[in-house]
Design a protein around this motif. Structure first.
Motif, mmCIF file in Angstrom:
data_model
loop_
_atom_site.group_PDB
_atom_site.id
_atom_site.type_symbol
_atom_site.label_atom_id
_atom_site.label_comp_id
_atom_site.label_asym_id
_atom_site.label_seq_id
_atom_site.Cartn_x
_atom_site.Cartn_y
_atom_site.Cartn_z
ATOM 1 N N GLY A 2 0.815 -1.206 0.000
ATOM 2 C CA GLY A 2 0.000 0.000 0.000
ATOM 3 C C GLY A 2 0.846 1.251 0.000
ATOM 4 N N GLU A 3 1.925 1.223 0.786
ATOM 5 C CA GLU A 3 2.849 2.356 0.810
ATOM 6 C C GLU A 3 3.502 2.552 -0.550
ATOM 7 O OE1 GLU A 3 4.783 5.552 2.614
ATOM 8 O OE2 GLU A 3 3.335 4.209 3.568
ATOM 9 N N MET A 4 3.879 1.439 -1.190
ATOM 10 C CA MET A 4 4.517 1.521 -2.496
ATOM 11 C C MET A 4 3.553 2.014 -3.568
ATOM 12 S SD MET A 4 7.695 0.902 -2.219
ATOM 13 C CE MET A 4 7.467 1.917 -0.753
ATOM 14 N N LEU A 5 2.280 1.595 -3.493
ATOM 15 C CA LEU A 5 1.291 2.104 -4.437
ATOM 16 C C LEU A 5 1.132 3.612 -4.292
ATOM 17 C CD1 LEU A 5 -1.489 -0.656 -4.253
ATOM 18 C CD2 LEU A 5 0.007 -0.138 -6.186
ATOM 19 N N SER A 6 1.206 4.079 -3.049
ATOM 20 C CA SER A 6 1.158 5.523 -2.829
ATOM 21 C C SER A 6 2.355 6.211 -3.469
ATOM 22 C CB SER A 6 1.119 5.809 -1.323
ATOM 23 O OG SER A 6 1.188 7.200 -1.071
ATOM 24 N N ASN A 7 3.544 5.578 -3.359
ATOM 25 C CA ASN A 7 4.732 6.145 -3.985
ATOM 26 C C ASN A 7 4.616 6.146 -5.503
ATOM 27 O OD1 ASN A 7 5.927 6.556 -1.507
ATOM 28 N ND2 ASN A 7 7.105 4.662 -1.538
ATOM 29 N N ARG A 44 2.098 11.049 -11.017
ATOM 30 C CA ARG A 44 1.231 12.221 -11.132
ATOM 31 C C ARG A 44 1.829 13.286 -12.052
ATOM 32 N NH1 ARG A 44 0.622 12.929 -6.098
ATOM 33 N NH2 ARG A 44 -1.225 11.609 -5.947
ATOM 34 N N GLN A 45 3.110 13.578 -11.875
ATOM 35 C CA GLN A 45 3.728 14.642 -12.657
ATOM 36 C C GLN A 45 3.816 14.294 -14.143
ATOM 37 O OE1 GLN A 45 7.433 16.062 -11.110
ATOM 38 N NE2 GLN A 45 7.881 17.337 -12.890
ATOM 39 N N PRO A 46 4.343 13.112 -14.532
ATOM 40 C CA PRO A 46 4.383 12.808 -15.970
ATOM 41 C C PRO A 46 3.003 12.689 -16.604
ATOM 42 C CG PRO A 46 5.133 10.926 -14.672
ATOM 43 C CD PRO A 46 5.053 12.075 -13.746
ATOM 44 N N LEU A 47 2.007 12.186 -15.870
ATOM 45 C CA LEU A 47 0.664 12.126 -16.421
ATOM 46 C C LEU A 47 0.094 13.526 -16.644
ATOM 47 C CD1 LEU A 47 -0.934 9.178 -14.386
ATOM 48 C CD2 LEU A 47 -0.370 9.202 -16.825
ATOM 49 N N ASN A 48 0.371 14.437 -15.726
ATOM 50 C CA ASN A 48 -0.055 15.830 -15.915
ATOM 51 C C ASN A 48 0.632 16.448 -17.122
ATOM 52 O OD1 ASN A 48 -1.805 15.852 -13.736
ATOM 53 N ND2 ASN A 48 -0.280 16.644 -12.301
ATOM 54 N N ALA A 49 1.919 16.139 -17.288
ATOM 55 C CA ALA A 49 2.666 16.681 -18.430
ATOM 56 C C ALA A 49 2.092 16.161 -19.747
ATOM 57 C CB ALA A 49 4.140 16.308 -18.305
ATOM 58 N N ASN A 55 7.852 11.258 -21.189
ATOM 59 C CA ASN A 55 7.080 11.010 -19.970
ATOM 60 C C ASN A 55 6.574 9.576 -19.881
ATOM 61 O OD1 ASN A 55 6.527 13.611 -18.237
ATOM 62 N ND2 ASN A 55 6.530 14.286 -20.373
ATOM 63 N N THR A 56 6.188 8.991 -21.011
ATOM 64 C CA THR A 56 5.786 7.582 -20.971
ATOM 65 C C THR A 56 6.978 6.694 -20.646
ATOM 66 O OG1 THR A 56 6.057 7.474 -23.388
ATOM 67 C CG2 THR A 56 3.827 7.819 -22.523
ATOM 68 N N LEU A 57 8.174 7.084 -21.106
ATOM 69 C CA LEU A 57 9.376 6.334 -20.753
ATOM 70 C C LEU A 57 9.627 6.411 -19.256
ATOM 71 C CD1 LEU A 57 11.864 4.726 -21.640
ATOM 72 C CD2 LEU A 57 13.053 6.902 -22.012
ATOM 73 N N HIS A 58 9.388 7.595 -18.671
ATOM 74 C CA HIS A 58 9.544 7.754 -17.222
ATOM 75 C C HIS A 58 8.543 6.868 -16.473
ATOM 76 C CE1 HIS A 58 10.375 9.628 -13.368
ATOM 77 N NE2 HIS A 58 9.080 9.840 -13.215
ATOM 78 N N LEU A 59 7.303 6.806 -16.967
ATOM 79 C CA LEU A 59 6.307 5.933 -16.348
ATOM 80 C C LEU A 59 6.754 4.476 -16.414
ATOM 81 C CD1 LEU A 59 3.005 7.465 -17.801
ATOM 82 C CD2 LEU A 59 3.897 7.759 -15.499
ATOM 83 N N SER A 60 7.274 4.075 -17.555
ATOM 84 C CA SER A 60 7.731 2.694 -17.719
ATOM 85 C C SER A 60 8.895 2.386 -16.797
ATOM 86 C CB SER A 60 8.139 2.454 -19.174
ATOM 87 O OG SER A 60 8.647 1.154 -19.350
ATOM 88 N N GLU A 61 9.831 3.330 -16.661
ATOM 89 C CA GLU A 61 10.983 3.128 -15.775
ATOM 90 C C GLU A 61 10.539 3.016 -14.326
ATOM 91 O OE1 GLU A 61 13.469 6.436 -16.621
ATOM 92 O OE2 GLU A 61 14.467 5.482 -18.338
#
Length: 336
Positions: A107-112, A118-123, A155-161
């Protein structure tokens, strides 16, 4: 202990009456033979009185002594079974706590993850809105379109990483699997740093020896470190102060046989009244919505039962320190 277990098992295969009768007859026979040989060699004859005593004494003394021994062994068997049942109950309880802690940690990790996404999805969302607006106003040329594609790709690359970091950290890692310590710390640093930075908390990791980089250690240590870091973060994030810091120091003296890990934070400290309770199961000061009360308990269980080490805490206002001592044994050893 093994011989006692075998004796108890063999004892259970025969009735006490048969055992007493058999041992008494055997003891009597041995007594007669030994006394007869001794007196024959010493005096050349075996007096009837001595022969009678050599028969009578085993017959009178062996049965009561043997009955007492059998009762004691039977009682030991009862205690052994009760102890085995209690050990199994404790093992099941530990496994339940371990599973609860895993869910709490997930649960803590899902929060992380949600925070880091949040930031890359906003971008990405802003880039798409900008592209739609440019198209509606006739300003969407090839350069603007290429720039939008590049921003979305980065940003999608950041999400994947991010997903890869968390997957690598948790995927199929048995608690006793050995990995280089520097690899575990590197992965831990990557997944926890963004959350700490969002709360203006600096994470510093120090090593006192290059030997530490060659240490192999069970991956269960990552759960302990993650628990300690999360607790330090919770203590620091609500403070209105600058220079909030968590520091992890790894110390391995040359030629030593123990790895020392210290986790510091410069938070408010732990109230002395509860300092002795923080390792108790289900004890938490965070409230039911945020704390499960099993993180530190499981951390101590891992350190003591898996690594055969120790973990202690010392705290004053302005500094809390958890010190872990791990012997370089099966689950913490120099790389071969």
């Amino acid at each position: 202990m093994i011989h006692l277990n075998r004796f108890i098992d063999k004892l259970g295969m025969h009735s006490p009456l048969k055992i007493v009768t058999g041992v008494t007859l055997a003891t009597t026979l041995v007594s007669v033979l030994c006394v007869g040989i001794f007196y024959t060699l010493l005096t050349g004859t075996l007096p009837p009185v001595i022969l009678g005593f050599s028969i009578l004494m085993p017959l009178l003394m062996t049965p009561p002594i043997l009955v007492i021994v059998i009762k004691l062994v039977m009682r030991l068997e009862t205690y052994k079974n009760a102890l085995h049942d209690e050990i199994e109950k404790n093992r099941e309880k530990d496994m339940l706590l371990f599973e609860q802690e895993r869910f709490a940690l997930m649960g803590e990790m899902l929060s992380n993850i949600s925070h880091q996404w949040r930031q890359p999805l906003n971008a990405i969302n802003l880039t798409l809105l900008s592209a739609k607006l440019a198209k509606a106003t006739g300003r969407l040329d090839d350069e603007a379109l290429d720039h939008a594609f590049e921003t979305i790709e980065q940003n999608t690359l950041h999400l994947s990483e991010t997903i890869e970091d968390f997957r690598s950290f948790f995927q199929n890692k048995a608690p006793t699997k050995l990995l280089p310590l520097h690899q575990i710390v590197y992965e831990l640093h990557r997944i926890i740093t963004p959350t700490l930075e969002a709360n203006n908390i600096a994470l510093e990791i120090t090593w006192n020896s290059d030997t530490i980089h060659r240490l192999q250690i069970a991956t269960a240590i990552s759960q302990v470190l993650l628990n300690l870091i999360n607790n330090a973060k919770d203590a620091l994030e609500s403070l209105d102060q600058k220079n909030k810091q968590i520091r992890i120091a790894f110390e391995y003296p040359p030629g030593g046989d123990q790895l020392r890990i210290c986790v510091f934070d410069n938070g408010p400290g732990i109230d002395p009244a509860i300092q002795g309770k923080i390792f108790d199961p289900y004890f938490t000061t965070k409230g039911n919505l945020k704390g499960s009360g099993i993180g530190l308990h499981m951390s101590r269980q891992i350190i003591q039962k898996l690594f055969h080490g120790t973990i202690i805490v010392s705290s004053v206002p302005g500094e809390t320190r958890f010190a872990i001592m791990l012997p370089t044994s099966v689950y913490c050893k120099p790389e071969t």
